[in-house]
Scaffold this motif. Sequence first.
Motif, PDB file in Angstrom:
ATOM      1  N   ALA A   1       7.750  -0.323   5.782  1.00  0.00           N
ATOM      2  CA  ALA A   1       7.340  -1.708   6.066  1.00  0.00           C
ATOM      3  C   ALA A   1       8.349  -2.747   5.575  1.00  0.00           C
ATOM      4  O   ALA A   1       8.838  -3.562   6.368  1.00  0.00           O
ATOM      5  CB  ALA A   1       5.952  -1.967   5.488  1.00  0.00           C
ATOM      6  N   PRO A   2       8.708  -2.751   4.273  1.00  0.00           N
ATOM      7  CA  PRO A   2       9.662  -3.779   3.830  1.00  0.00           C
ATOM      8  C   PRO A   2      11.056  -3.610   4.421  1.00  0.00           C
ATOM      9  O   PRO A   2      11.822  -4.582   4.485  1.00  0.00           O
ATOM     10  CB  PRO A   2       9.683  -3.611   2.307  1.00  0.00           C
ATOM     11  CG  PRO A   2       9.184  -2.228   2.047  1.00  0.00           C
ATOM     12  CD  PRO A   2       8.217  -1.946   3.148  1.00  0.00           C
ATOM     13  N   LEU A   3      11.381  -2.417   4.880  1.00  0.00           N
ATOM     14  CA  LEU A   3      12.703  -2.194   5.487  1.00  0.00           C
ATOM     15  C   LEU A   3      12.816  -2.880   6.843  1.00  0.00           C
ATOM     16  O   LEU A   3      13.927  -3.122   7.329  1.00  0.00           O
ATOM     17  CB  LEU A   3      12.970  -0.693   5.645  1.00  0.00           C
ATOM     18  CG  LEU A   3      13.075   0.137   4.359  1.00  0.00           C
ATOM     19  CD1 LEU A   3      13.302   1.602   4.704  1.00  0.00           C
ATOM     20  CD2 LEU A   3      14.213  -0.378   3.480  1.00  0.00           C
TER      21      LEU A   3
ATOM     22  N   ASP B   1      12.520 -12.395   5.896  1.00  0.00           N
ATOM     23  CA  ASP B   1      11.439 -13.293   6.314  1.00  0.00           C
ATOM     24  C   ASP B   1      12.043 -14.330   7.241  1.00  0.00           C
ATOM     25  O   ASP B   1      12.347 -15.458   6.859  1.00  0.00           O
ATOM     26  CB  ASP B   1      10.816 -13.958   5.083  1.00  0.00           C
ATOM     27  CG  ASP B   1       9.602 -14.793   5.435  1.00  0.00           C
ATOM     28  OD1 ASP B   1       9.097 -14.629   6.560  1.00  0.00           O
ATOM     29  OD2 ASP B   1       9.167 -15.600   4.601  1.00  0.00           O
ATOM     30  N   LEU B   2      12.238 -13.937   8.485  1.00  0.00           N
ATOM     31  CA  LEU B   2      13.019 -14.712   9.457  1.00  0.00           C
ATOM     32  C   LEU B   2      12.127 -15.749  10.137  1.00  0.00           C
ATOM     33  O   LEU B   2      11.085 -15.415  10.677  1.00  0.00           O
ATOM     34  CB  LEU B   2      13.610 -13.763  10.491  1.00  0.00           C
ATOM     35  CG  LEU B   2      14.816 -14.224  11.306  1.00  0.00           C
ATOM     36  CD1 LEU B   2      15.973 -14.632  10.408  1.00  0.00           C
ATOM     37  CD2 LEU B   2      15.261 -13.118  12.243  1.00  0.00           C
ATOM     38  N   SER B   3      12.548 -17.012  10.120  1.00  0.00           N
ATOM     39  CA  SER B   3      11.746 -18.073  10.728  1.00  0.00           C
ATOM     40  C   SER B   3      12.413 -18.579  11.996  1.00  0.00           C
ATOM     41  O   SER B   3      13.637 -18.508  12.157  1.00  0.00           O
ATOM     42  CB  SER B   3      11.575 -19.239   9.747  1.00  0.00           C
ATOM     43  OG  SER B   3      12.811 -19.914   9.563  1.00  0.00           O
ATOM     44  N   ILE B   4      11.591 -19.119  12.889  1.00  0.00           N
ATOM     45  CA  ILE B   4      12.120 -19.685  14.126  1.00  0.00           C
ATOM     46  C   ILE B   4      12.986 -20.900  13.826  1.00  0.00           C
ATOM     47  O   ILE B   4      13.944 -21.191  14.539  1.00  0.00           O
ATOM     48  CB  ILE B   4      10.968 -20.041  15.078  1.00  0.00           C
ATOM     49  CG1 ILE B   4      11.523 -20.352  16.474  1.00  0.00           C
ATOM     50  CG2 ILE B   4      10.153 -21.211  14.560  1.00  0.00           C
ATOM     51  CD1 ILE B   4      10.459 -20.466  17.532  1.00  0.00           C
TER      52      ILE B   4
ATOM     53  N   GLY C   1       0.797  -1.210   0.000  1.00  0.00           N
ATOM     54  CA  GLY C   1       0.000   0.000   0.000  1.00  0.00           C
ATOM     55  C   GLY C   1       0.828   1.258   0.000  1.00  0.00           C
ATOM     56  O   GLY C   1       2.041   1.238  -0.032  1.00  0.00           O
ATOM     57  N   GLY C   2       0.115   2.424   0.055  1.00  0.00           N
ATOM     58  CA  GLY C   2       0.812   3.694   0.145  1.00  0.00           C
ATOM     59  C   GLY C   2       1.010   4.072   1.596  1.00  0.00           C
ATOM     60  O   GLY C   2       1.175   3.234   2.459  1.00  0.00           O
ATOM     61  N   SER C   3       0.967   5.353   1.919  1.00  0.00           N
ATOM     62  CA  SER C   3       1.158   5.807   3.290  1.00  0.00           C
ATOM     63  C   SER C   3       0.158   5.114   4.198  1.00  0.00           C
ATOM     64  O   SER C   3      -1.027   5.008   3.884  1.00  0.00           O
ATOM     65  CB  SER C   3       0.974   7.328   3.372  1.00  0.00           C
ATOM     66  OG  SER C   3       1.964   7.976   2.604  1.00  0.00           O
ATOM     67  N   ASP C   4       0.629   4.664   5.362  1.00  0.00           N
ATOM     68  CA  ASP C   4      -0.201   3.934   6.322  1.00  0.00           C
ATOM     69  C   ASP C   4      -0.837   2.704   5.694  1.00  0.00           C
ATOM     70  O   ASP C   4      -1.884   2.250   6.125  1.00  0.00           O
ATOM     71  CB  ASP C   4      -1.305   4.832   6.878  1.00  0.00           C
ATOM     72  CG  ASP C   4      -0.750   5.773   7.941  1.00  0.00           C
ATOM     73  OD1 ASP C   4       0.379   5.535   8.387  1.00  0.00           O
ATOM     74  OD2 ASP C   4      -1.454   6.724   8.294  1.00  0.00           O
ATOM     75  N   GLY C   5      -0.229   2.175   4.626  1.00  0.00           N
ATOM     76  CA  GLY C   5      -0.739   0.953   4.039  1.00  0.00           C
ATOM     77  C   GLY C   5      -1.944   1.158   3.142  1.00  0.00           C
ATOM     78  O   GLY C   5      -2.659   0.206   2.844  1.00  0.00           O
ATOM     79  N   LYS C   6      -2.234   2.376   2.692  1.00  0.00           N
ATOM     80  CA  LYS C   6      -3.375   2.618   1.816  1.00  0.00           C
ATOM     81  C   LYS C   6      -3.114   2.003   0.448  1.00  0.00           C
ATOM     82  O   LYS C   6      -1.979   1.915  -0.004  1.00  0.00           O
ATOM     83  CB  LYS C   6      -3.616   4.122   1.674  1.00  0.00           C
ATOM     84  CG  LYS C   6      -4.063   4.789   2.965  1.00  0.00           C
ATOM     85  CD  LYS C   6      -4.237   6.291   2.757  1.00  0.00           C
ATOM     86  CE  LYS C   6      -4.698   6.964   4.043  1.00  0.00           C
ATOM     87  NZ  LYS C   6      -4.845   8.417   3.893  1.00  0.00           N
ATOM     88  N   PHE C   7      -4.210   1.590  -0.220  1.00  0.00           N
ATOM     89  CA  PHE C   7      -4.061   1.100  -1.583  1.00  0.00           C
ATOM     90  C   PHE C   7      -3.698   2.265  -2.506  1.00  0.00           C
ATOM     91  O   PHE C   7      -4.197   3.383  -2.347  1.00  0.00           O
ATOM     92  CB  PHE C   7      -5.367   0.450  -2.056  1.00  0.00           C
ATOM     93  CG  PHE C   7      -5.664  -0.856  -1.363  1.00  0.00           C
ATOM     94  CD1 PHE C   7      -4.830  -1.954  -1.543  1.00  0.00           C
ATOM     95  CD2 PHE C   7      -6.764  -0.977  -0.537  1.00  0.00           C
ATOM     96  CE1 PHE C   7      -5.104  -3.143  -0.911  1.00  0.00           C
ATOM     97  CE2 PHE C   7      -7.039  -2.168   0.096  1.00  0.00           C
ATOM     98  CZ  PHE C   7      -6.195  -3.270  -0.078  1.00  0.00           C
TER      99      PHE C   7
ATOM    100  N   TYR D   1      -0.602  -4.437   7.098  1.00  0.00           N
ATOM    101  CA  TYR D   1      -0.386  -5.272   8.281  1.00  0.00           C
ATOM    102  C   TYR D   1       0.647  -4.631   9.210  1.00  0.00           C
ATOM    103  O   TYR D   1       0.508  -4.654  10.426  1.00  0.00           O
ATOM    104  CB  TYR D   1       0.071  -6.665   7.849  1.00  0.00           C
ATOM    105  CG  TYR D   1       0.334  -7.597   9.005  1.00  0.00           C
ATOM    106  CD1 TYR D   1      -0.692  -7.965   9.864  1.00  0.00           C
ATOM    107  CD2 TYR D   1       1.610  -8.101   9.246  1.00  0.00           C
ATOM    108  CE1 TYR D   1      -0.467  -8.815  10.937  1.00  0.00           C
ATOM    109  CE2 TYR D   1       1.854  -8.948  10.315  1.00  0.00           C
ATOM    110  CZ  TYR D   1       0.817  -9.305  11.152  1.00  0.00           C
ATOM    111  OH  TYR D   1       1.055 -10.133  12.214  1.00  0.00           O
ATOM    112  N   PHE D   2       1.691  -4.045   8.602  1.00  0.00           N
ATOM    113  CA  PHE D   2       2.710  -3.333   9.380  1.00  0.00           C
ATOM    114  C   PHE D   2       2.068  -2.239  10.217  1.00  0.00           C
ATOM    115  O   PHE D   2       2.369  -2.074  11.410  1.00  0.00           O
ATOM    116  CB  PHE D   2       3.763  -2.744   8.440  1.00  0.00           C
ATOM    117  CG  PHE D   2       4.596  -1.654   9.066  1.00  0.00           C
ATOM    118  CD1 PHE D   2       5.483  -1.931  10.106  1.00  0.00           C
ATOM    119  CD2 PHE D   2       4.496  -0.342   8.624  1.00  0.00           C
ATOM    120  CE1 PHE D   2       6.233  -0.929  10.689  1.00  0.00           C
ATOM    121  CE2 PHE D   2       5.248   0.665   9.192  1.00  0.00           C
ATOM    122  CZ  PHE D   2       6.128   0.371  10.229  1.00  0.00           C
TER     123      PHE D   2
END
Length: 532
Positions: free
Chosen positions: A498-500, A442-445, A2-8, A508-509
Amino acid sequence: MGGSDGKFRVMLVDDEPMILRSLKAAIPWDELDLEVVGEAKSGDSALKLARELSPHLVISDIRMPGMDGITLMKELKADQSRRLIIFISGYGEFEYAREALREGAFDYLLKPIDHEELTETIARAAKTLERQMADDRMLHSVKVLSLLARERMLTEFIEGSRSPLQHMQWLEDSELEDGYTMAVIQLDHYPRLNQQWSMDEKRLWLFAVRNVLEEWSVMNGGLTVFPFRSGEWVLLLPSLTRDRQETIGRDLVGLIKRYTKLSCSVGFSGGMAGIDRLGVAYETAVRALYRRFYTGAEGVFPGGGESEAEQSGGLKYPKQLESLMVESIRTLNKERLLELLDETKAYIGEHAISREMAERLLFELSVVLYRQFEHMKVTFEWSLEELLQQFQSSQTLQELMDVMKSRFGQWMTDSRTGHSRDNVQAVIGKAKAYIAEHYQKDLSIEEVSELSDLSIGHFCTLFKQTTGYTFLEYLTECRIEKAKSILRNTNVKVYQVAPLVGYQDPRYFTQVFKKITGKTPSEYREEATTAM
């Protein structure tokens, strides 16, 4: 994304500047949780801009100079099939607009534009995008969780625990009720390899072995295969005869050597039925592997019979004593361990068995205890091969027992002076440092427990005891702290943060950020900027 604040993100395309200005001003974009991120005046420039901005929704005139709307839509959907397109068309272009719907447009509206009608159409498009994103998240989560839950459930049954995952028993009953054989594959000399490899090398080699095993399993009717402990994999197969176990074992040893140049050994259980027998299957397969220490590395050891100790002299293996000794190691109770070793000596003496048989029984017991120390991430200054040599040079039962009491008793003494606690702190410290360095991935346990040379269950327990957080809680806190720093100290757009910090979905972030801080990322940045 999304854009700012996750907007589409929305892009507007029209060759008339007045219509572009009207669309931007008349539609309540914020209320619809949308953000206009770009404008274009032709199909060609729109395609180029869309590939830079990756909009979720495109609102476009159907007739434009150069590339027309339908051609633009085909190109846009080739890049992202779930992207939504709303067309604006004139009365004379009705057939053209109907073709656009057949080709996959979300909707079309006629000029002159009724802004209320367009707002309703855009609102429907936004809800469709939300459903798509929710479906994508659910599908991804189900795929990942079904695999992880399946492996975690099997692991917990092997370890003997009965967790809430037991309600997922239906996943395995249909496969395991009809009978199965377990194979345990262990890399030979793994402790030495583990010291030699860097973390990247270790991940590469273990990934390579797992790939070989998974491909073999798919091609040969395996039920499942998964890593159980570091350098060890569990493979479940339909019930096998001993001859078939030998054949499959040699096949697996050969494949792993051919494709990875690593040496391994394979131990098999006997025939089992039911998920509740997984623990017994694992125990018997690992016991079959103990024979490797008599025959040398790289071997295939069929199961289905009694242990080495039970095959001669009619002596039953002292399983109860073994379990109590393992528990004494877990609790660092040296006095209890020494008492149990004395009871073992008395047990052997009562049965008056041969020296060779006593040596085998004690060595098998030593392997179990050694593996428990290894599982607790203990560094040894001696090997099982050295212990066997000491056994062989002993002349009496008392000397055999003295070797065991000396070796294991000394380690217990060192552990109680703080070595073990220091070691746990070092392992968890290493895990925390790794999280701090790789939180944006994408860190997994599974990856972090592998770094720690611990099973997932053991790692979870130690991590919570040491940090006070679960792995996911700690990772989330780390990511949000990094996000707060970026928001305070840089001008990076919110949707780019978010991706950073490890979130591919900005919406979701934003939800996670607000749950932890009580503010959206934009609100947090605004407050932080005002306070400066």
